[in-house]
Motif scaffolding. Structure first.
Motif, PDB file in Angstrom:
ATOM      1  N   ALA A 280       3.793   7.940  -1.805  1.00  0.00           N
ATOM      2  CA  ALA A 280       2.755   8.334  -2.404  1.00  0.00           C
ATOM      3  C   ALA A 280       1.708   7.071  -2.134  1.00  0.00           C
ATOM      4  CB  ALA A 280       2.681   8.707  -3.789  1.00  0.00           C
ATOM      5  N   ALA A 281       2.455   5.923  -1.963  1.00  0.00           N
ATOM      6  CA  ALA A 281       1.609   4.885  -1.895  1.00  0.00           C
ATOM      7  C   ALA A 281       2.178   3.581  -0.987  1.00  0.00           C
ATOM      8  CB  ALA A 281       1.361   3.842  -3.344  1.00  0.00           C
ATOM      9  N   TYR A 282       1.514   2.933  -0.366  1.00  0.00           N
ATOM     10  CA  TYR A 282       1.804   2.117   0.777  1.00  0.00           C
ATOM     11  C   TYR A 282       1.315   0.605   0.196  1.00  0.00           C
ATOM     12  CZ  TYR A 282       2.495   6.470   2.931  1.00  0.00           C
ATOM     13  OH  TYR A 282       3.018   7.699   3.256  1.00  0.00           O
ATOM     14  N   LEU A 283       2.401  -0.510   0.413  1.00  0.00           N
ATOM     15  CA  LEU A 283       1.990  -1.753  -0.259  1.00  0.00           C
ATOM     16  C   LEU A 283       2.024  -2.402   1.392  1.00  0.00           C
ATOM     17  CD1 LEU A 283       3.642  -0.161  -2.303  1.00  0.00           C
ATOM     18  CD2 LEU A 283       3.480  -2.438  -3.663  1.00  0.00           C
ATOM     19  N   VAL A 284       0.746  -3.290   1.290  1.00  0.00           N
ATOM     20  CA  VAL A 284       0.714  -4.267   2.661  1.00  0.00           C
ATOM     21  C   VAL A 284       0.249  -5.567   2.265  1.00  0.00           C
ATOM     22  CG1 VAL A 284       0.533  -2.259   4.316  1.00  0.00           C
ATOM     23  CG2 VAL A 284      -1.353  -3.234   3.007  1.00  0.00           C
ATOM     24  N   GLU A 285       0.833  -6.447   2.925  1.00  0.00           N
ATOM     25  CA  GLU A 285       0.027  -7.702   2.996  1.00  0.00           C
ATOM     26  C   GLU A 285      -1.591  -7.807   3.329  1.00  0.00           C
ATOM     27  OE1 GLU A 285       1.919 -11.530   4.102  1.00  0.00           O
ATOM     28  OE2 GLU A 285       3.728 -10.759   4.397  1.00  0.00           O
ATOM     29  N   ALA A 286      -2.265  -8.289   2.786  1.00  0.00           N
ATOM     30  CA  ALA A 286      -3.857  -8.364   2.885  1.00  0.00           C
ATOM     31  C   ALA A 286      -4.321  -9.608   2.361  1.00  0.00           C
ATOM     32  CB  ALA A 286      -4.409  -7.316   2.257  1.00  0.00           C
ATOM     33  N   ALA A 287      -3.627 -10.496   1.870  1.00  0.00           N
ATOM     34  CA  ALA A 287      -4.268 -11.929   1.067  1.00  0.00           C
ATOM     35  C   ALA A 287      -3.940 -13.264   1.907  1.00  0.00           C
ATOM     36  CB  ALA A 287      -3.830 -11.943  -0.099  1.00  0.00           C
TER      37      ALA A 287
ATOM     38  N   ARG B 176      -8.385   5.190  -4.776  1.00  0.00           N
ATOM     39  CA  ARG B 176      -7.148   4.961  -4.213  1.00  0.00           C
ATOM     40  C   ARG B 176      -6.634   3.798  -3.566  1.00  0.00           C
ATOM     41  NH1 ARG B 176      -6.530   8.650   0.647  1.00  0.00           N
ATOM     42  NH2 ARG B 176      -8.765   8.338   1.456  1.00  0.00           N
ATOM     43  N   VAL B 177      -7.276   2.796  -4.570  1.00  0.00           N
ATOM     44  CA  VAL B 177      -6.758   1.404  -4.581  1.00  0.00           C
ATOM     45  C   VAL B 177      -6.135   1.032  -5.756  1.00  0.00           C
ATOM     46  CG1 VAL B 177      -7.551  -0.968  -3.870  1.00  0.00           C
ATOM     47  CG2 VAL B 177      -8.276   0.926  -2.530  1.00  0.00           C
TER      48      VAL B 177
ATOM     49  N   ASP C 135      -4.327  12.228  -0.216  1.00  0.00           N
ATOM     50  CA  ASP C 135      -3.384  12.174  -1.270  1.00  0.00           C
ATOM     51  C   ASP C 135      -2.490  10.968  -1.459  1.00  0.00           C
ATOM     52  OD1 ASP C 135      -2.053  12.767   0.910  1.00  0.00           O
ATOM     53  OD2 ASP C 135      -0.498  14.188  -0.119  1.00  0.00           O
ATOM     54  N   LYS C 136      -2.860   9.802  -0.701  1.00  0.00           N
ATOM     55  CA  LYS C 136      -2.023   8.625  -0.498  1.00  0.00           C
ATOM     56  C   LYS C 136      -3.005   7.581  -1.149  1.00  0.00           C
ATOM     57  CE  LYS C 136       0.870  10.625   1.809  1.00  0.00           C
ATOM     58  NZ  LYS C 136       2.401  10.935   1.331  1.00  0.00           N
ATOM     59  N   ILE C 137      -2.241   6.572  -1.695  1.00  0.00           N
ATOM     60  CA  ILE C 137      -2.777   5.469  -2.408  1.00  0.00           C
ATOM     61  C   ILE C 137      -2.404   4.080  -1.482  1.00  0.00           C
ATOM     62  CG2 ILE C 137      -2.780   3.730  -4.190  1.00  0.00           C
ATOM     63  CD1 ILE C 137      -2.340   6.382  -6.124  1.00  0.00           C
ATOM     64  N   LEU C 138      -3.498   3.063  -1.335  1.00  0.00           N
ATOM     65  CA  LEU C 138      -2.944   1.923  -0.745  1.00  0.00           C
ATOM     66  C   LEU C 138      -3.003   0.824  -1.623  1.00  0.00           C
ATOM     67  CD1 LEU C 138      -3.016   1.019   2.148  1.00  0.00           C
ATOM     68  CD2 LEU C 138      -5.274   0.330   2.216  1.00  0.00           C
TER      69      LEU C 138
END
Length: 244
Positions: A148-155, A210-211, A174-177
């Motif tokens: 349901a959710a995807y965690l990525v490097e962004a910092a 969605r964030v 229907d997804k969350i970042l």
């Protein structure tokens, strides 16, 4: 490891009792990362070995969800295989990832997607990282993971620009970042206003609902000696909250 698993889940459940919280998650490693560290000496193919690893990890996945927690799959190999396979092309790595997404989804079968988060990153190394696999090369494959959710490097400075790819790659409705807005590989503590700016960038592209603000990776995931000091980690988490 069944007794250790039960102990970990019981400890977390007990520590949350009486404390206000919306959700709690427990991390578990993906089959493809076990494959990296445990040599296949018995199975006839990568597919057969991955299936066996997935069935073994499924015990842990089910236990986490059945105890009432969200399951977070940690899969740094999705992002880092490119660095290890130095003679492989981007397409070679995409084929490698696609097979392992299929294996992971098989291990997750029957678990509601709403109970699953998926995390990939570039590990805990503090290094120049000029050869990292770019998110644009595998984001579509990541989105095929049943989560349901995807965690990525962004910092961190090597990947902060990648928020812009979501202007071209559609996040399913229907997804969350969960982008990292504070980093485990930068020892400076981010200013809350910078955190806020990072969150807004993503919210403006994929939608404010969605964030979820996250961290690039864990702050103490190994004993390698390059982790963020606990005092700095807590300061980063305070900045994350204030920025949000």
């Amino acid at each position: 490891g069944h007794d250790e698993l039960r102990t970990d889940l019981a400890n977390l459940k007990r520590s949350l009792a009486g404390k206000k919280h919306d959700e709690a998650f427990v991390t578990a490693i993906s089959p493809s990362n076990l494959e990296l560290y445990y040599e296949n000496r018995h199975y006839q193919s990568d597919e057969e070995y991955l299936e066996a690893l997935g069935e073994a990890m499924r015990v842990e996945y089910l236990a986490i969800v059945e105890t009432g927690f969200l399951l977070q799959i940690d899969d740094p190999r999705m992002a880092t295989h490119y660095n290890r396979a130095v003679n492989s092309t981007i397409e070679d790595c995409r084929k490698f990832i696609a097979l392992r997404v299929e294996a992971l989804n098989h291990a997750l079968r029957g678990i509601p997607e709403g109970k699953i988060r998926f995390h990939t990153c570039y590990s805990t190394n503090i290094a120049p990282r000029v050869h990292d696999f770019e998110l644009r090369h595998f984001a579509d494959l990541m989105l095929q993971v049943r989560a349901a959710a995807y965690l990525v490097e962004a910092a961190n400075p090597r990947h902060e620009h990648e928020w812009a790819i979501w202007q071209d790659i559609k996040l399913p409705d229907d997804k969350i970042l969960v982008p990292g807005v504070v980093s485990h590989c930068v020892h400076l503590v981010e200013h809350p206003e910078l955190v806020a700016q990072r969150i807004i960038r993503f919210a403006d592209v994929v939608g404010h609902e969605r964030v979820i603000a996250g961290t690039d990776c864990g702050f103490g995931t190994s004993g390698a000696g390059d982790e963020v000091h606990p005092d700095v980690a807590w300061a980063k988490l305070r900045a994350l909250v204030e920025g949000a």
